[in-house]
Design an enzyme around this catalytic site. Sequence first.
Site, PDB file in Angstrom:
ATOM      1  N   TYR A   1     -20.541 126.120  67.494  1.00  0.00           N
ATOM      2  CA  TYR A   1     -21.099 126.702  66.262  1.00  0.00           C
ATOM      3  C   TYR A   1     -22.257 127.663  66.565  1.00  0.00           C
ATOM      4  CZ  TYR A   1     -18.419 123.716  63.063  1.00  0.00           C
ATOM      5  OH  TYR A   1     -17.420 123.121  62.329  1.00  0.00           O
TER       6      TYR A   1
ATOM      7  N   PHE B   1     -29.403 124.730  58.576  1.00  0.00           N
ATOM      8  CA  PHE B   1     -28.564 123.528  58.677  1.00  0.00           C
ATOM      9  C   PHE B   1     -28.020 123.307  60.092  1.00  0.00           C
ATOM     10  CE2 PHE B   1     -25.857 127.054  57.226  1.00  0.00           C
ATOM     11  CZ  PHE B   1     -24.858 127.043  58.184  1.00  0.00           C
TER      12      PHE B   1
ATOM     13  N   ASN C   1     -18.089 117.701  55.634  1.00  0.00           N
ATOM     14  CA  ASN C   1     -17.032 118.300  54.809  1.00  0.00           C
ATOM     15  C   ASN C   1     -15.624 118.241  55.421  1.00  0.00           C
ATOM     16  OD1 ASN C   1     -17.399 120.253  56.703  1.00  0.00           O
ATOM     17  ND2 ASN C   1     -17.584 121.964  55.268  1.00  0.00           N
TER      18      ASN C   1
ATOM     19  N   HIS D   1     -12.816 121.795  59.577  1.00  0.00           N
ATOM     20  CA  HIS D   1     -13.209 123.173  59.890  1.00  0.00           C
ATOM     21  C   HIS D   1     -11.950 124.026  59.979  1.00  0.00           C
ATOM     22  CE1 HIS D   1     -14.998 126.588  62.003  1.00  0.00           C
ATOM     23  NE2 HIS D   1     -13.935 126.542  62.793  1.00  0.00           N
TER      24      HIS D   1
END
Length: 141
Positions: free
Chosen positions: A51, A59, A114, A117
């Site tokens: 990332y 974040f 969540n 990805h």
Amino acid sequence: MAGRHTLTIIKPDAFGAGKAGLILALLEQHGFTVKAARVLHLSAAQAGAFYAVHAGRGFFGELVEFMSSGPCMPMLLERDDAVATLRTVIGATDPAEAAEGTVRKLYAESKGRNAIHASDSDENAQIEAAFFFSGVDTVRG
Ligand code: CMP
């Protein structure tokens, strides 16, 4: 022309909750074929490298901690118009905004946790696939 491959990761929240099979079934219902898959527990350094584009965002620390909190399941997927289709099937980053029937509406808890990805472009799909897989891992055809 839109490409036929994209990279997905079933994230530690969904994988740890035993949702990998249900999520894969949903992706297959939408016409995706698995070309490569593995299960691994990323280190913080590996999660940060994956990332890296988000380094410096507020974040980022939370994202790295979460993605290195348990095993995850990256997969290289194939179908026509793979990147755009997968992003529609997984839904908005924030599950509160995700459409009914999407992976994140069904399985995500929050914007951070969540569930899944998906690559955001053909170029990033290639880069992200190379992060997890070498040629020998990928089924031909
Ligand atoms: P993903 O599609 O994996 O790409 C980057 C990730 O950063 C994203 O999903 C979210 O999990 C995470 N992310 C984006 N925005 C936020 C935020 N505001 N707070 C926490 N995590 C975020």
